[in-house]
Write an enzyme that holds these catalytic residues in place. Structure first.
Site, short mmCIF file in Angstrom:
data_model
loop_
_atom_site.label_atom_id
_atom_site.label_comp_id
_atom_site.label_asym_id
_atom_site.label_seq_id
_atom_site.Cartn_x
_atom_site.Cartn_y
_atom_site.Cartn_z
CG MET A 1 -41.27 -34.86 -46.23
SD MET A 1 -42.29 -35.30 -44.91
CE MET A 1 -42.21 -36.89 -44.79
CB ILE A 150 -35.32 -42.20 -50.27
CG1 ILE A 150 -34.36 -42.20 -51.46
CG2 ILE A 150 -36.59 -42.99 -50.53
CD1 ILE A 150 -33.80 -43.57 -51.81
CD GLU A 151 -38.54 -35.79 -49.91
OE1 GLU A 151 -38.95 -34.96 -50.74
OE2 GLU A 151 -38.71 -35.66 -48.68
CG ASN A 152 -33.32 -33.33 -54.70
OD1 ASN A 152 -33.26 -33.38 -55.91
ND2 ASN A 152 -32.96 -32.26 -54.01
#
Length: 330
Positions: A1, A150-152
């Site tokens: 995260m 949901i990242e990057n």
């Protein structure tokens, strides 16, 4: 995260074994021990894959928290979920930890994604395939709740954002009653353009997501206290969710959530104090938001010289932040 976890994803270290009984073989959807009204809303993250994580049942006994968000479920390089992309769903220390939490009267949310590693949203080539990967996780642990962090690159790709939305809609249809959260970064004024687009796509697809959740830290600049900046970010999130879904104010608040970070973050000008957590708690109670979590239980112990994945970087009593979050009942 969180960017602090990037070193963990890169480290090929064996997980700490937990000598606990395996998860039972109840049919999918069979209820586990009740954790109390609204207890799911307070589920701090714990990362069991590296270092010296606290034993979850010890955390429960010390803090009163009964739910944990266990991180992270990633791709093994294909459209197949594994813990950190390497540890199998069944038969290992992760499953044993879940069994111990449930035996003590609690339960878990499993978090898919994070900042680092191979993302299922990118490795699965279609929404149907991604839904199948999510379903494997739900089935393995008979989950009541699933978090998509949901990242990057997963977050910045519009095609992948749509894939995640469509896959989640399928999984919710297959699993009546499954609670879903979508967790993303934020600015101090609310979700950025990608975040707003994700929420709009969810509404347009008819995704009845239970909680759109922001991580109010690593801002790259903010004014006021981190508690005040968190409230500002949450108000921006509420406005985005209200606009996209056509909710009234009360319904919009009940479909948002927060996942903070305790102590020193990745930014030099950010230190999140227990006072900031109390500010967030007051906001959560006032508006009955869907979720109050933080990264992470692992860090909920004091140290000096800067934070890490094992401590907060500030002077604090053990579990000071978890004890605040545990007070939230939805």
């Amino acid at each position: 995260m969180r960017r602090l976890t990037s070193v963990l994803a890169a480290a090929a270290l064996a997980p700490t074994a937990l000598a606990l009984a395996p998860v039972g073989t109840a049919a999918a959807g069979t209820p586990h021990a009740a954790a109390g009204p609204g207890a799911m809303a307070a589920a701090p993250y714990e990362y069991l894959g590296w270092g010296n994580p606290q034993k979850p049942t010890d955390v429960m006994a010390a803090t009163g928290v009964t739910w944990f968000t266990l991180a992270f479920m990633l791709s093994d390089g294909t459209c197949n979920p594994k813990w950190d992309g390497s540890r199998a769903l069944r038969g290992g220390s992760d499953e044993a930890a879940i069994a111990s939490i449930r035996a003590a009267g609690g339960d878990v949310v499993v978090s898919v994604g994070g900042w680092s590693g191979n993302k299922l949203g990118e490795k699965c080539g279609s929404a149907a395939a991604l839904a199948g990967a999510y379903q494997k996780v739900v089935d393995a642990y008979h989950l009541k709740a699933l978090d998509i962090d949901i990242e990057n690159t997963e977050f910045s790709n519009a095609t992948v954002r749509q894939r995640v939305v469509d896959a989640l809609k399928t999984v919710k249809a297959r699993n009546p009653g499954l609670v879903t959260y979508v967790t993303m970064g934020t600015t101090p004024s609310g979700p950025d353009a990608n975040g707003k687009d994700l929420i709009r796509r969810g509404a347009a697809a008819g995704l009845a997501n239970d909680g759109w959740v922001v991580m109010p830290f690593d801002f790259g600049g903010h004014s006021g206290s981190m508690g005040q900046a968190s409230v500002s970010a949450l108000e921006g999130l509420k406005a985005a969710v209200k606009s996209a879904y056509g909710y009234g104010d009360d319904a919009a608040y009940r479909h948002i959530g927060v996942s903070s970070m305790n102590g020193v973050t990745d930014e030099a000008d950010e230190t999140v104090t227990t006072g900031d957590f109390q500010t967030i708690l007051g906001y959560a109670r006032q508006h009955h938001i869907a979720r109050y979590a933080f990264w992470s239980v692992n860090r909920d112990r004091g140290c000096s010289g800067g934070g890490s994945d094992a401590c907060s970087g500030i002077s604090q009593s053990p579990y000071a932040f978890t004890k605040i979050v545990a007070q939230y009942k939805g």
